[in-house]
Design a protein around this motif. Structure first.
Motif, short mmCIF file in Angstrom:
data_model
loop_
_atom_site.label_atom_id
_atom_site.label_comp_id
_atom_site.label_asym_id
_atom_site.label_seq_id
_atom_site.Cartn_x
_atom_site.Cartn_y
_atom_site.Cartn_z
N SER A 211 -14.11 31.68 71.17
CA SER A 211 -13.28 30.58 70.67
C SER A 211 -13.09 30.69 69.16
O SER A 211 -11.99 30.43 68.64
N ALA A 212 -14.16 31.09 68.45
CA ALA A 212 -14.06 31.25 67.00
C ALA A 212 -13.10 32.37 66.64
O ALA A 212 -12.28 32.24 65.72
N MET A 213 -13.20 33.48 67.35
CA MET A 213 -12.31 34.63 67.06
C MET A 213 -10.84 34.27 67.37
O MET A 213 -9.92 34.68 66.66
N GLN A 214 -10.65 33.49 68.45
CA GLN A 214 -9.30 33.07 68.77
C GLN A 214 -8.74 32.12 67.70
O GLN A 214 -7.58 32.22 67.30
N ALA A 215 -9.62 31.17 67.25
CA ALA A 215 -9.19 30.25 66.20
C ALA A 215 -8.88 30.98 64.90
O ALA A 215 -8.01 30.56 64.13
N ALA A 216 -9.61 32.07 64.66
CA ALA A 216 -9.39 32.85 63.44
C ALA A 216 -8.19 33.79 63.57
O ALA A 216 -7.79 34.42 62.58
N GLY A 217 -7.62 33.90 64.78
CA GLY A 217 -6.47 34.76 64.98
C GLY A 217 -6.83 36.22 65.17
O GLY A 217 -5.99 37.10 65.04
N TRP A 218 -8.10 36.50 65.50
CA TRP A 218 -8.53 37.88 65.70
C TRP A 218 -8.20 38.40 67.08
O TRP A 218 -8.13 39.60 67.30
N ILE A 219 -8.05 37.48 68.03
CA ILE A 219 -7.71 37.91 69.40
C ILE A 219 -6.56 37.03 69.91
O ILE A 219 -6.29 35.96 69.37
#
Length: 219
Positions: A211-219
């Motif tokens: 969820s953090a990576m998605q929020a950061a736009g990494w995935i």
């Protein structure tokens, strides 16, 4: 306008909110149940205390309207999720490596104080918990909260105290459940529960990191 007659109802409202916040199956429930099965109610309640303190903090934010803190958490939602997810993964590894026994303490038990701090970190780094408390306070319809007057401050304090008590009440229920199950379990069952709890904690941690990576736009 809230009168003195109305003020005591803020405590039971907080009690219900705190109980509801702690009850859903999640990583903290797994940790407390596992410790209650292997180490007894006292260390399990100590761990639950960490979660209850986190719940009380969020109840304070919701009741007193600390918008600045809420905005700060919202602005740092990505690092908070990374911290919470990493804490869950690390604890899952420690939990998997322990070998609990029903009739004797773990060979290398994780101190309850350390676990309580980890649980507190998991609780306060979960922005969804803050959203739950804000929504729950609005849903139960309690009024005259904040710090604008003595009555408002008293109302808010009673709500926070109720939320803390409700959370601790749930951990007491978990310990009672564990006590009923304890006589029916063997060390092998407890080890399986330990591994299952560790696996679920790892899944929660991975979900938080995803969820953090998605929020950061990494995935």
């Amino acid at each position: 306008m809230t009168t003195l007659f109305d003020i005591p109802w803020h405590f039971p409202a907080g009690l219900l909110i705190g109980f509801a916040a702690a009850a859903p199956l999640g990583p903290v429930n797994l940790i407390v149940l596992r410790r209650a099965l292997s180490g007894g109610s006292r260390p399990a309640l100590g761990i639950g205390l960490g979660a209850a303190l986190g719940d009380a903090l969020f109840a304070t934010v919701a009741a007193f309207g600390l918008g600045a803190l809420a905005s700060l958490m919202d602005a740092h939602v990505v690092p908070l999720r990374f911290i919470g997810g990493t804490a869950m993964l690390l604890f899952a590894v420690l939990l998997w490596r322990t070998h609990p026994h029903l009739d004797a303490p773990d060979a290398k038990p994780i101190p309850a104080r350390r676990v309580a701090l980890a649980v507190l970190a998991m609780t306060i780094t979960n922005p969804a918990t803050l959203l739950f408390f804000a929504s729950a306070v609005a849903a139960v319809g309690v009024e005259n909260l904040g710090h604008a007057s003595f009555a408002a401050r008293l109302n808010s304090g009673l709500l926070v105290a109720g939320a803390f008590a409700g959370s601790m009440l749930w951990w007491g229920v978990v310990c009672l459940i564990a006590r009923q199950l304890r006589g029916r379990l063997t060390d092998h069952h407890l080890l399986l529960i330990n591994h299952a709890a560790a696996a679920l904690l790892a899944l929660f941690g991975l979900a938080a990191l995803g969820s953090a990576m998605q929020a950061a736009g990494w995935i």
